[in-house]
Scaffold this motif. Structure first.
Motif, mmCIF file in Angstrom:
data_model
loop_
_atom_site.group_PDB
_atom_site.id
_atom_site.type_symbol
_atom_site.label_atom_id
_atom_site.label_comp_id
_atom_site.label_asym_id
_atom_site.label_seq_id
_atom_site.Cartn_x
_atom_site.Cartn_y
_atom_site.Cartn_z
ATOM 1 N N HIS A 182 0.820 -1.210 0.000
ATOM 2 C CA HIS A 182 0.000 0.000 0.000
ATOM 3 C C HIS A 182 0.855 1.262 0.000
ATOM 4 C CE1 HIS A 182 -3.885 -1.885 0.424
ATOM 5 N NE2 HIS A 182 -3.395 -2.667 1.362
ATOM 6 N N ASP A 183 1.972 1.249 0.741
ATOM 7 C CA ASP A 183 2.833 2.426 0.872
ATOM 8 C C ASP A 183 4.202 2.129 0.278
ATOM 9 O OD1 ASP A 183 0.886 3.897 2.343
ATOM 10 O OD2 ASP A 183 1.409 2.731 4.122
ATOM 11 N N ASN A 184 4.917 3.189 -0.091
ATOM 12 C CA ASN A 184 6.280 3.047 -0.577
ATOM 13 C C ASN A 184 7.157 2.593 0.593
ATOM 14 O OD1 ASN A 184 8.869 3.350 -1.604
ATOM 15 N ND2 ASN A 184 8.375 5.267 -2.660
ATOM 16 N N PRO A 185 7.840 1.445 0.471
ATOM 17 C CA PRO A 185 8.577 0.903 1.620
ATOM 18 C C PRO A 185 9.877 1.631 1.952
ATOM 19 C CG PRO A 185 8.916 -0.491 -0.274
ATOM 20 C CD PRO A 185 7.914 0.554 -0.674
ATOM 21 N N GLY A 186 10.437 2.395 1.027
ATOM 22 C CA GLY A 186 11.723 3.034 1.284
ATOM 23 C C GLY A 186 12.856 2.086 0.928
ATOM 24 N N PRO A 187 14.067 2.273 1.520
ATOM 25 C CA PRO A 187 15.222 1.448 1.125
ATOM 26 C C PRO A 187 15.200 0.029 1.695
ATOM 27 C CG PRO A 187 15.879 3.068 2.756
ATOM 28 C CD PRO A 187 14.450 3.357 2.411
ATOM 29 N N TYR A 188 14.441 -0.191 2.767
ATOM 30 C CA TYR A 188 14.373 -1.521 3.384
ATOM 31 C C TYR A 188 12.925 -1.887 3.668
ATOM 32 C CZ TYR A 188 19.368 -1.107 4.058
ATOM 33 O OH TYR A 188 20.709 -0.956 3.836
ATOM 34 N N VAL A 189 12.639 -3.176 3.634
ATOM 35 C CA VAL A 189 11.321 -3.681 3.975
ATOM 36 C C VAL A 189 11.492 -4.740 5.061
ATOM 37 C CG1 VAL A 189 11.274 -5.451 2.148
ATOM 38 C CG2 VAL A 189 9.145 -4.564 3.047
ATOM 39 N N GLN A 190 10.608 -4.725 6.019
ATOM 40 C CA GLN A 190 10.680 -5.716 7.093
ATOM 41 C C GLN A 190 9.981 -6.992 6.621
ATOM 42 O OE1 GLN A 190 8.787 -4.612 10.830
ATOM 43 N NE2 GLN A 190 10.674 -5.214 11.890
ATOM 44 N N VAL A 191 10.644 -8.141 6.838
ATOM 45 C CA VAL A 191 10.109 -9.433 6.435
ATOM 46 C C VAL A 191 10.011 -10.344 7.641
ATOM 47 C CG1 VAL A 191 10.944 -9.299 4.053
ATOM 48 C CG2 VAL A 191 12.407 -10.289 5.796
ATOM 49 N N ARG A 192 9.032 -11.253 7.587
ATOM 50 C CA ARG A 192 8.880 -12.242 8.646
ATOM 51 C C ARG A 192 9.525 -13.532 8.127
ATOM 52 N NH1 ARG A 192 5.011 -11.741 12.233
ATOM 53 N NH2 ARG A 192 3.741 -10.618 10.733
ATOM 54 N N VAL A 193 10.429 -14.077 8.924
ATOM 55 C CA VAL A 193 11.154 -15.285 8.541
ATOM 56 C C VAL A 193 10.702 -16.391 9.487
ATOM 57 C CG1 VAL A 193 13.424 -16.352 8.269
ATOM 58 C CG2 VAL A 193 13.112 -13.907 7.785
ATOM 59 N N SER A 194 10.338 -17.505 8.886
ATOM 60 C CA SER A 194 9.928 -18.667 9.674
ATOM 61 C C SER A 194 10.858 -19.823 9.347
ATOM 62 C CB SER A 194 8.478 -19.034 9.323
ATOM 63 O OG SER A 194 8.100 -20.189 10.035
ATOM 64 N N VAL A 195 11.414 -20.415 10.379
ATOM 65 C CA VAL A 195 12.367 -21.521 10.192
ATOM 66 C C VAL A 195 11.713 -22.779 10.743
ATOM 67 C CG1 VAL A 195 14.647 -22.391 10.733
ATOM 68 C CG2 VAL A 195 14.290 -19.937 10.421
ATOM 69 N N ASP A 196 11.551 -23.769 9.864
ATOM 70 C CA ASP A 196 10.995 -25.063 10.256
ATOM 71 C C ASP A 196 11.980 -26.162 9.892
ATOM 72 O OD1 ASP A 196 8.489 -24.032 11.060
ATOM 73 O OD2 ASP A 196 7.791 -23.988 8.984
ATOM 74 N N PRO A 197 12.126 -27.142 10.734
ATOM 75 C CA PRO A 197 13.001 -28.274 10.359
ATOM 76 C C PRO A 197 12.344 -29.076 9.234
ATOM 77 C CG PRO A 197 11.948 -28.679 12.481
ATOM 78 C CD PRO A 197 11.590 -27.298 12.068
ATOM 79 N N VAL A 198 13.161 -29.585 8.371
ATOM 80 C CA VAL A 198 12.643 -30.318 7.208
ATOM 81 C C VAL A 198 12.387 -31.776 7.567
ATOM 82 C CG1 VAL A 198 13.205 -31.031 4.857
ATOM 83 C CG2 VAL A 198 13.863 -28.781 5.650
ATOM 84 N N GLY A 199 12.605 -32.286 8.475
ATOM 85 C CA GLY A 199 12.345 -33.701 8.763
ATOM 86 C C GLY A 199 13.652 -34.456 8.870
ATOM 87 N N ARG A 200 13.602 -35.614 9.438
ATOM 88 C CA ARG A 200 14.841 -36.350 9.707
ATOM 89 C C ARG A 200 15.024 -37.520 8.847
ATOM 90 N NH1 ARG A 200 15.457 -35.550 16.063
ATOM 91 N NH2 ARG A 200 14.518 -33.557 16.024
#
Length: 178
Positions: A160-178
């Motif tokens: 919706h808005d111009n983010p500027g030079p950086y954008v905040q992102v949500r990172v989710s880390v899940d194990p892939v299985g064994r």
């Protein structure tokens, strides 16, 4: 046959299984916020039609009178005719009958430039307002297409808005299985 009583131990155990599975996954997954570098931002436009009314004024000249009678000339002629007629009656009653040159002439009403007796036409300027509906096309920014890099990978999103030079992102880390 089994009892479907909620206090039954078999029903309580079945309800605990999904709850424990969710808790186990949540314990292994981690979510955190980070910043990604924005590489390009392109505004996204939309055209909107806005109706409005356009007015214009202009002077026109049109004939005046349009069948309307002007009573100044005929009224004056009637008064003069009555006076002349009265004078003729008085003269006829007296010893010597006199005829007025005006009273003996055939009656003719004055004519106007259009030729109609008693009507007068003239050209009169008049202001006329003209209105018409028009539509204006206006361009509005509806959002921004942002392209950003996060750890060597390129992503694109609509914001919706111009983010500027950086954008905040949500990172989710899940194990892939064994």
């Amino acid at each position: 046959m089994r009892s479907l009583d909620p206090r039954s131990p078999s029903i309580n155990r079945l309800a605990l299984v999904p709850l424990l599975a969710t808790a186990a996954v949540a314990a292994h997954a981690q979510t955190f916020l980070d910043n990604a570098r924005v590489t390009s931002v392109d505004p996204q436009y939309d055209n909107v039609r806005v109706p409005r009314q356009e007015c214009s004024n202009r002077l026109i000249t049109e004939p005046r009178g349009n069948g309307e009678r002007e009573y100044g000339g005929p009224s004056f002629g009637g008064v003069v005719g009555a006076l002349i007629g009265t004078r003729s009656v008085v003269a006829a009653v007296g010893k010597r009958p006199r005829r007025s040159a005006l009273s003996s002439a055939p009656s003719r009403a004055p004519t106007s430039p259009t030729g109609t007796a008693g009507t007068r036409r003239s050209r009169v300027p008049r202001e006329v307002t003209t209105r018409r509906d028009v539509e204006d096309a206006q361009t509005h920014v509806v959002g921004y297409q942002a392209t950003y890099d996060y750890r060597g990978q390129r992503f694109t999103t609509l914001m919706h808005d111009n983010p500027g030079p950086y954008v905040q992102v949500r990172v989710s880390v899940d194990p892939v299985g064994r």
